[in-house]
Enzyme design. Structure first.
Site, PDB file in Angstrom:
ATOM      1  N   ASP A  29       6.185  -7.276  -1.300  1.00 43.93           N
ATOM      2  CA  ASP A  29       6.740  -5.927  -1.414  1.00 43.93           C
ATOM      3  C   ASP A  29       8.261  -6.034  -1.312  1.00 43.93           C
ATOM      4  OD1 ASP A  29       7.634  -3.202  -0.749  1.00 43.93           O
ATOM      5  OD2 ASP A  29       5.519  -2.779  -0.377  1.00 43.93           O
ATOM      6  N   ASN A  85      -2.737   4.131  -0.166  1.00 48.86           N
ATOM      7  CA  ASN A  85      -2.337   5.532  -0.216  1.00 48.86           C
ATOM      8  C   ASN A  85      -2.833   6.123  -1.527  1.00 48.86           C
ATOM      9  OD1 ASN A  85      -0.774   4.980   2.125  1.00 48.86           O
ATOM     10  ND2 ASN A  85       0.914   4.307   0.854  1.00 48.86           N
ATOM     11  N   GLN A  92       1.580   7.876  -1.904  1.00 49.77           N
ATOM     12  CA  GLN A  92       1.488   6.975  -3.055  1.00 49.77           C
ATOM     13  C   GLN A  92       2.701   7.215  -3.935  1.00 49.77           C
ATOM     14  OE1 GLN A  92      -2.028   7.361  -5.530  1.00 49.77           O
ATOM     15  NE2 GLN A  92      -1.557   5.491  -6.664  1.00 49.77           N
ATOM     16  N   HIS A  98      -3.265   0.038  -5.379  1.00 54.13           N
ATOM     17  CA  HIS A  98      -2.744  -1.132  -4.684  1.00 54.13           C
ATOM     18  C   HIS A  98      -3.074  -1.078  -3.200  1.00 54.13           C
ATOM     19  CE1 HIS A  98       0.544   1.841  -4.658  1.00 54.13           C
ATOM     20  NE2 HIS A  98       1.028   1.239  -3.585  1.00 54.13           N
ATOM     21  N   HIS A 100      -1.692  -2.467   0.424  1.00 56.27           N
ATOM     22  CA  HIS A 100      -0.621  -3.092   1.198  1.00 56.27           C
ATOM     23  C   HIS A 100      -1.250  -3.992   2.249  1.00 56.27           C
ATOM     24  CE1 HIS A 100       2.788  -0.523  -0.112  1.00 56.27           C
ATOM     25  NE2 HIS A 100       1.830   0.358  -0.319  1.00 56.27           N
TER      26      HIS A 100
END
Length: 136
Positions: A29, A85, A92, A98, A100
């Site tokens: 990230d 999210n 989001q 996705h 995390h």
């Protein structure tokens, strides 16, 4: 389609790749919450948890587990949050499903992340009523 994560998977946008298999791609990230924060995506586009195909969701979960083990073994994480999210109101910001993978550390110099809410007991009657509405 104009999707940042699809472009990352395609190699059109640079990323720091950590892991890749037939169905998933894991990368660092660029706005990490903690040291080692990474993202796992399905290679096939789906907007969110409500749209992702079951087999892609299973593959992302398996890769998420593998990455949780990796940050624990390599970085010495004391814990790991797996976070998804769904929707703007749930934070989001990239509309490609996705997950995390956020390593957590007892050492606060490596981890300043805090819970977004303070857990406290709720109203038991309201909880039971909502549970009854959601029961399948």
């Amino acid at each position: 389609m104009d999707c940042l994560f699809c472009a990352i998977v395609a190699g059109d946008v640079p990323s720091t790749r950590v892991y890749e298999d037939e169905r998933t791609y894991a990368f660092m990230d660029i706005s990490p919450a903690t040291e080692g924060h990474l993202i796992v995506v399905p290679k096939r586009h789906s907007r969110d948890i409500l749209e992702i195909a079951e087999e892609d969701l299973a593959a992302v979960a398996a890769t998420g587990k593998r990455m949780a083990q990796r940050v624990t073994d390599v970085l010495g994480a004391d814990g790991v949050n797996l976070l998804n999210n769904r929707g703007e109101h749930a934070w989001q910001t990239v509309f490609h499903f996705h997950l995390h993978v956020i390593p957590r550390y007892a050492d606060t110099s490596r981890d300043t992340m805090q819970l977004p809410w303070i857990p406290a007991p709720g109203d038991g009657d309201a909880i039971r009523a909502t549970g009854a509405r959601l029961a399948v």
